[in-house]
Write a protein that holds these residues in place. Structure first.
Motif, PDB file in Angstrom:
ATOM      1  N   LYS A  64       0.824  -1.213   0.000  1.00  0.00           N
ATOM      2  CA  LYS A  64       0.000   0.000   0.000  1.00  0.00           C
ATOM      3  C   LYS A  64       0.858   1.263   0.000  1.00  0.00           C
ATOM      4  O   LYS A  64       0.422   2.316  -0.482  1.00  0.00           O
ATOM      5  CB  LYS A  64      -0.943  -0.016   1.209  1.00  0.00           C
ATOM      6  N   GLU A  65       2.091   1.155   0.508  1.00  0.00           N
ATOM      7  CA  GLU A  65       2.996   2.306   0.524  1.00  0.00           C
ATOM      8  C   GLU A  65       3.491   2.670  -0.876  1.00  0.00           C
ATOM      9  O   GLU A  65       3.794   3.837  -1.147  1.00  0.00           O
ATOM     10  CB  GLU A  65       4.199   2.008   1.432  1.00  0.00           C
ATOM     11  N   ILE A  66       3.597   1.677  -1.756  1.00  0.00           N
ATOM     12  CA  ILE A  66       4.151   1.951  -3.095  1.00  0.00           C
ATOM     13  C   ILE A  66       3.088   1.940  -4.191  1.00  0.00           C
ATOM     14  O   ILE A  66       3.363   2.363  -5.314  1.00  0.00           O
ATOM     15  CB  ILE A  66       5.268   0.949  -3.465  1.00  0.00           C
ATOM     16  N   TRP A  67       1.889   1.460  -3.886  1.00  0.00           N
ATOM     17  CA  TRP A  67       0.805   1.424  -4.876  1.00  0.00           C
ATOM     18  C   TRP A  67       0.393   2.852  -5.190  1.00  0.00           C
ATOM     19  O   TRP A  67       0.228   3.676  -4.286  1.00  0.00           O
ATOM     20  CB  TRP A  67      -0.376   0.646  -4.322  1.00  0.00           C
ATOM     21  N   ASP A  68       0.223   3.174  -6.462  1.00  0.00           N
ATOM     22  CA  ASP A  68      -0.189   4.532  -6.811  1.00  0.00           C
ATOM     23  C   ASP A  68      -1.308   4.490  -7.844  1.00  0.00           C
ATOM     24  O   ASP A  68      -1.936   3.449  -8.047  1.00  0.00           O
ATOM     25  CB  ASP A  68       1.008   5.356  -7.317  1.00  0.00           C
ATOM     26  N   GLU A  69      -1.552   5.614  -8.509  1.00  0.00           N
ATOM     27  CA  GLU A  69      -2.658   5.665  -9.466  1.00  0.00           C
ATOM     28  C   GLU A  69      -2.466   4.707 -10.641  1.00  0.00           C
ATOM     29  O   GLU A  69      -3.420   4.353 -11.346  1.00  0.00           O
ATOM     30  CB  GLU A  69      -2.848   7.102  -9.980  1.00  0.00           C
ATOM     31  N   ASN A  70      -1.220   4.292 -10.867  1.00  0.00           N
ATOM     32  CA  ASN A  70      -0.948   3.329 -11.938  1.00  0.00           C
ATOM     33  C   ASN A  70      -0.982   1.879 -11.447  1.00  0.00           C
ATOM     34  O   ASN A  70      -0.750   0.960 -12.215  1.00  0.00           O
ATOM     35  CB  ASN A  70       0.428   3.614 -12.554  1.00  0.00           C
ATOM     36  N   SER A  72       0.414  -1.330  -9.381  1.00  0.00           N
ATOM     37  CA  SER A  72       1.719  -1.882  -9.013  1.00  0.00           C
ATOM     38  C   SER A  72       2.805  -1.310  -9.910  1.00  0.00           C
ATOM     39  O   SER A  72       2.723  -1.443 -11.135  1.00  0.00           O
ATOM     40  CB  SER A  72       1.694  -3.405  -9.166  1.00  0.00           C
ATOM     41  N   PRO A  73       3.839  -0.675  -9.348  1.00  0.00           N
ATOM     42  CA  PRO A  73       4.919  -0.134 -10.202  1.00  0.00           C
ATOM     43  C   PRO A  73       5.585  -1.204 -11.068  1.00  0.00           C
ATOM     44  O   PRO A  73       5.906  -0.946 -12.225  1.00  0.00           O
ATOM     45  CB  PRO A  73       5.898   0.454  -9.182  1.00  0.00           C
ATOM     46  N   TYR A  76       3.215  -1.945 -13.900  1.00  0.00           N
ATOM     47  CA  TYR A  76       3.107  -0.747 -14.736  1.00  0.00           C
ATOM     48  C   TYR A  76       4.298  -0.624 -15.681  1.00  0.00           C
ATOM     49  O   TYR A  76       4.137  -0.474 -16.907  1.00  0.00           O
ATOM     50  CB  TYR A  76       2.996   0.489 -13.837  1.00  0.00           C
ATOM     51  N   TYR A 297      10.542   0.562  -1.563  1.00  0.00           N
ATOM     52  CA  TYR A 297      10.292   0.579  -0.125  1.00  0.00           C
ATOM     53  C   TYR A 297      11.479   0.059   0.679  1.00  0.00           C
ATOM     54  O   TYR A 297      11.983   0.743   1.570  1.00  0.00           O
ATOM     55  CB  TYR A 297       9.036  -0.216   0.236  1.00  0.00           C
TER      56      TYR A 297
END
Length: 338
Positions: A64-70, A72-73, A76, A297
């Motif tokens: 949850k700390e690295i998940w963003d609007e895209n 999973s990095p 993505y 992270y």
């Protein structure tokens, strides 16, 4: 003539950062006989009875700390890599992306190639250094799945690309903007493996962890050793950036459990460097071709906090290869067999 198939495979990521999806991902990942290479009964007890139930909620918080609007990095950037490789290869090729664990699955990607009547398949596991638990697992599963087809096209694999010139230059260029010479020390932090997995790669039984500095140079005995290939990647990057051997350390992160893993552990190196009065560290993570939990992270947050608590000042991550044009060209060349 049919198209030439290219299958890019990365490790995997949960479908979401929620506990249920993280649990499914960890279960599939850790139940792989090449990842936790102990007998099936012990592996089932360990994974399903201890690791997954206790680790899933903690790992969910980290995702949850690295998940963003895209999302999973890792996914993505992997999708972008596949799209750019397809664009550069053109209509003569059919490029698919898969994850060894979770989605998109290797099975679904291969089925698309099969339906597309590809004339051949080139498989590129997206792990620069070969390890049984990563590249080996991908190769095994692809062979198992394709072996069930009635008609089997020519299938080839890129088992490693630890010394690929374009890959190395991408990492080096990413580092130059931070001016490596201004840091007190450089770390090449690779994902860890249990020592027993390295020993299994030494078919002579006389080299791995028995000869002093056994990974310092590649030879016929250790040419498929993950650690030896990692040391070689670090040496080549250091040469590109004019970093003296005394100014960098090869180390290994993400240890799981209490048994011996490949050493030195990154966390121990941080303690040692802090005790020596080092304040600013530049950290590469050359086992990954896309930024992910271990880079965004573990290094950027956890090691930064740990190093500061020890008296250090700054840990700077050198970002991964992601969508850099030079790395895309490297993948295109590998797809063509260049």
């Amino acid at each position: 003539m049919g198209k030439k198939g290219v299958l890019l495979v990365n490790l995997g990521t949960p479908d979401s950062p929620e506990v249920g999806d993280v649990r499914k991902y960890l279960d599939q990942f850790l139940m792989d006989e090449r990842v936790i290479d102990i007998n099936a009964f012990q592996r089932t007890l360990l994974v399903k009875g201890i690791i997954v139930p206790f680790r899933s909620p903690k790992t969910s918080k980290l995702y949850k700390e690295i998940w963003d609007e895209n999302g999973s990095p890792l996914l993505y950037f992997s999708k972008i890599q596949a799209a750019l490789v397809q664009e550069q290869l053109g209509d003569e090729y059919h490029v698919e992306l898969a994850m060894r664990y979770q989605n998109p699955s290797i099975l679904s990607a291969l089925e698309k190639m099969k339906a597309g009547l590809v004339e051949s398949i080139r498989v590129i596991p997206l792990f620069p250094q070969y390890a049984s638990a990563s590249s080996g697992s991908v190769i095994q599963l692809v062979m198992e799945l394709v072996s069930k087809w009635t008609t089997i096209p020519p299938v080839s694999f890129v088992s490693s690309f630890h010394d690929n010139e374009l890959m190395l230059e991408t990492f080096a260029e990413n580092a130059r903007k931070y001016q490596p010479e201004t840091f007190d020390h450089v770390l090449f932090s690779f994902h860890g493996l249990p020592e027993r997995q390295l020993l299994k790669c030494d078919h002579t039984g006389k080299h791995c962890l028995k000869k002093e500095n056994c990974c310092d140079s590649l030879n016929d005995t250790n040419k498929f050793c993950y650690s030896a290939q990692g040391h070689d990647t670090a040496r080549l990057l250091a040469e590109k950036l004019n970093i003296a051997k005394t100014d960098y350390t090869v180390c290994f992160q993400s240890r799981l459990g209490k048994e011996p893993w490949v050493q030195p552990y990154t966390t121990d190196v941080l303690k040692k460097l802090a005790a020596e009065g080092k304040k600013r560290l530049l950290v590469f993570s050359p086992a990954f071709v896309a930024d992910c939990l271990e880079t965004l992270y573990e290094i950027t947050v956890e090691y930064q906090e740990e190093f500061k608590a020890l008296g250090g000042e700054h840990v700077q991550l050198v970002e991964s290869l992601n969508d850099d044009p030079k790395f895309i060209k490297a993948l295109v060349d590998m797809a063509k067999g260049i």
